[in-house]
Design an enzyme around this catalytic site. Structure first.
Site, mmCIF file in Angstrom:
data_model
loop_
_atom_site.group_PDB
_atom_site.id
_atom_site.type_symbol
_atom_site.label_atom_id
_atom_site.label_comp_id
_atom_site.label_asym_id
_atom_site.label_seq_id
_atom_site.Cartn_x
_atom_site.Cartn_y
_atom_site.Cartn_z
ATOM 1 N N HIS A 82 1.733 -10.016 -2.412
ATOM 2 C CA HIS A 82 0.771 -9.058 -1.983
ATOM 3 C C HIS A 82 1.573 -7.715 -2.338
ATOM 4 O O HIS A 82 1.185 -6.552 -3.374
ATOM 5 C CB HIS A 82 0.015 -8.744 -0.399
ATOM 6 C CG HIS A 82 -0.675 -9.450 -0.695
ATOM 7 N ND1 HIS A 82 -1.810 -10.010 -1.272
ATOM 8 C CD2 HIS A 82 -0.917 -10.277 0.790
ATOM 9 C CE1 HIS A 82 -2.764 -10.694 -0.162
ATOM 10 N NE2 HIS A 82 -1.583 -11.717 0.579
ATOM 11 N N HIS A 110 7.680 -1.117 1.576
ATOM 12 C CA HIS A 110 7.047 -2.060 0.321
ATOM 13 C C HIS A 110 6.704 -0.473 0.027
ATOM 14 O O HIS A 110 6.228 0.536 -0.023
ATOM 15 C CB HIS A 110 6.027 -3.078 0.987
ATOM 16 C CG HIS A 110 5.353 -2.568 1.958
ATOM 17 N ND1 HIS A 110 4.881 -2.466 3.245
ATOM 18 C CD2 HIS A 110 3.736 -2.185 1.556
ATOM 19 C CE1 HIS A 110 3.981 -1.450 3.958
ATOM 20 N NE2 HIS A 110 2.866 -1.388 2.303
ATOM 21 N N HIS A 112 3.637 -0.013 -3.242
ATOM 22 C CA HIS A 112 2.204 -0.389 -4.325
ATOM 23 C C HIS A 112 2.543 -0.224 -5.548
ATOM 24 O O HIS A 112 2.905 1.129 -5.691
ATOM 25 C CB HIS A 112 1.117 0.386 -3.751
ATOM 26 C CG HIS A 112 0.765 0.017 -2.211
ATOM 27 N ND1 HIS A 112 0.241 -1.067 -2.108
ATOM 28 C CD2 HIS A 112 1.251 0.558 -1.149
ATOM 29 C CE1 HIS A 112 0.505 -1.247 -0.096
ATOM 30 N NE2 HIS A 112 0.897 -0.732 -0.322
ATOM 31 N N GLU A 122 -1.383 4.652 -4.262
ATOM 32 C CA GLU A 122 -2.897 3.456 -3.131
ATOM 33 C C GLU A 122 -2.843 5.253 -2.358
ATOM 34 O O GLU A 122 -4.593 5.771 -2.835
ATOM 35 C CB GLU A 122 -2.768 3.570 -1.527
ATOM 36 C CG GLU A 122 -2.011 1.785 -1.947
ATOM 37 C CD GLU A 122 -2.403 0.945 -1.343
ATOM 38 O OE1 GLU A 122 -3.319 0.369 -0.956
ATOM 39 O OE2 GLU A 122 -2.109 1.220 0.590
ATOM 40 N N HIS A 135 6.686 3.053 1.191
ATOM 41 C CA HIS A 135 5.488 3.303 1.919
ATOM 42 C C HIS A 135 6.988 2.137 3.355
ATOM 43 O O HIS A 135 7.406 1.455 3.308
ATOM 44 C CB HIS A 135 4.229 1.790 2.833
ATOM 45 C CG HIS A 135 2.810 2.781 2.287
ATOM 46 N ND1 HIS A 135 1.681 2.194 1.832
ATOM 47 C CD2 HIS A 135 2.948 3.867 1.416
ATOM 48 C CE1 HIS A 135 0.871 2.755 1.115
ATOM 49 N NE2 HIS A 135 1.569 3.847 1.173
ATOM 50 N N THR A 221 -3.617 -0.081 5.522
ATOM 51 C CA THR A 221 -4.368 -0.257 4.302
ATOM 52 C C THR A 221 -4.551 -1.953 3.289
ATOM 53 O O THR A 221 -4.971 -2.301 2.446
ATOM 54 C CB THR A 221 -3.407 0.461 2.554
ATOM 55 O OG1 THR A 221 -2.623 -0.444 2.685
ATOM 56 C CG2 THR A 221 -3.030 1.949 3.339
ATOM 57 N N THR A 222 -4.488 -2.927 4.744
ATOM 58 C CA THR A 222 -4.418 -4.105 4.133
ATOM 59 C C THR A 222 -4.957 -4.378 5.427
ATOM 60 O O THR A 222 -4.732 -4.639 6.423
ATOM 61 C CB THR A 222 -3.413 -4.372 3.321
ATOM 62 O OG1 THR A 222 -1.975 -4.476 4.536
ATOM 63 C CG2 THR A 222 -2.325 -4.413 2.501
#
Length: 311
Positions: A82, A110, A112, A122, A135, A221-222
């Site tokens: 992911h 992590h 995005h 995000e 993040h 957000t997941t």
């Protein structure tokens, strides 16, 4: 009402689950498979113009403990299918101040990103997307662990977010990390991240306006989308070159190195505010100038008013 054990199980299942951003089990299916994803304090959001946010004088400077001392921690870079995540596998790193409700222990970092330089973040700002978002995930130490804190409403987690913006030149601060991405090409692959200074991912080397940040209550957000996050997004962007961004897009979301299932567009769509107030830690004057809440002027060789504690 789910028990503490049940919430812990949900968190672990979601960590290992086969959810996706598109298609079957994609973002539109999350609220059906993980009910919290359909609640009213979800993330990410679109930040309005600064003049439409509310000033909060309690949002003072952050304090980071241990980030600049490589002897204090050990790191592993991991491709979980992911995202690319930096796990803090040893050591005690802490974040406090900044109006946070307690002291928070850092668990992981992590990213995005999108399939191009035009999108990937995000959170957005006044409708504008950024190519990469970092993040830094921290949990409230009073809960003892990331898994236990993740479901604690409003104060379980504190996530610090940073937007990246395309630059003509490589960002030397993150070059050591970028170079290691080729060693985690497929889902499940990991590599020790030796000698990497985590402080290089923080804005302490950038200009003073990095001390400007935004605050709102939100969620993971997941999946499982627990509404336990105190969100902080820093206003000043961090530079990254198109070449460096391409290294993220070369990662695979599966275990097949020869597949065309590249790990891209790993961002959740914008969620409605539903009446939430967005705060900023600086005042906006009539002429559009800003002033951070910090009253102590930084030294000239410090490029942001953030304290680094190496105790």
């Amino acid at each position: 009402m789910l028990s503490r054990l049940s919430l812990f199980a949900v968190f672990l299942i979601a960590e290992a689950a086969d959810w996706h951003y598109t298609g079957e089990h994609g973002t539109s299916d999350w609220p059906h498979e993980y009910p919290d994803c359909g609640l009213v304090r979800q993330s990410p959001i679109d930040f309005p113009k600064t003049e439409d946010m509310t000033y909060d004088s309690k949002l003072t400077q952050f304090q980071f403990t241990g980030f600049d001392d490589l002897s204090r921690y050990s790191l592993v870079l991991h491709n979980n299918g992911h995202t690319a995540v930096i796990k803090v596998t040893g050591g005690d790193l802490f974040v406090e101040g900044g109006g946070l409700p307690g002291r928070f222990k850092t668990a992981q970092f992590h990213f995005h990103w999108g399939h191009s330089d035009n999108e990937g973040s995000e959170h957005t700002f006044d409708g504008h997307s950024f190519p990469l978002e970092l993040h830094i995930v921290n949990y409230n130490e009073k809960y003892g662990s990331l898994a236990d804190a993740a479901s604690k409403d409003l104060d379980g987690l504190a996530v610090l977010g940073f937007w990246y913006e395309v630059s003509h030149n490589n960002n030397d601060d993150i070059a050591p990390l970028i170079e290691q991405l080729s060693h985690v090409p497929t889902k499940g692959s990991s590599v020790p991240l030796n000698g990497f200074n985590l402080a290089q991912l923080l804005p302490i080397h950038n200009i003073q306006s990095n001390s400007h940040f935004f605050r709102y209550p939100g969620s993971l957000t997941t999946p499982p989308c627990f509404q336990s996050v105190v969100w902080t997004m820093f206003q000043q962007t961090i530079p990254i070159s198109s070449q460096q961004l391409s290294m993220f897009r070369a990662l695979h979301e599966d275990q097949e190195l020869q597949s065309d299932h590249f790990l891209v567009d790993n961002f959740r769509p914008i969620q409605p505010l539903n009446g939430r107030v967005i705060y900023r830690n600086f005042e906006v004057t009539a002429v559009g100038e800003t002033q951070a809440t910090q009253t102590t002027k930084p030294k000239r060789d410090m490029k942001i008013n953030v304290r680094m504690h190496l105790v």
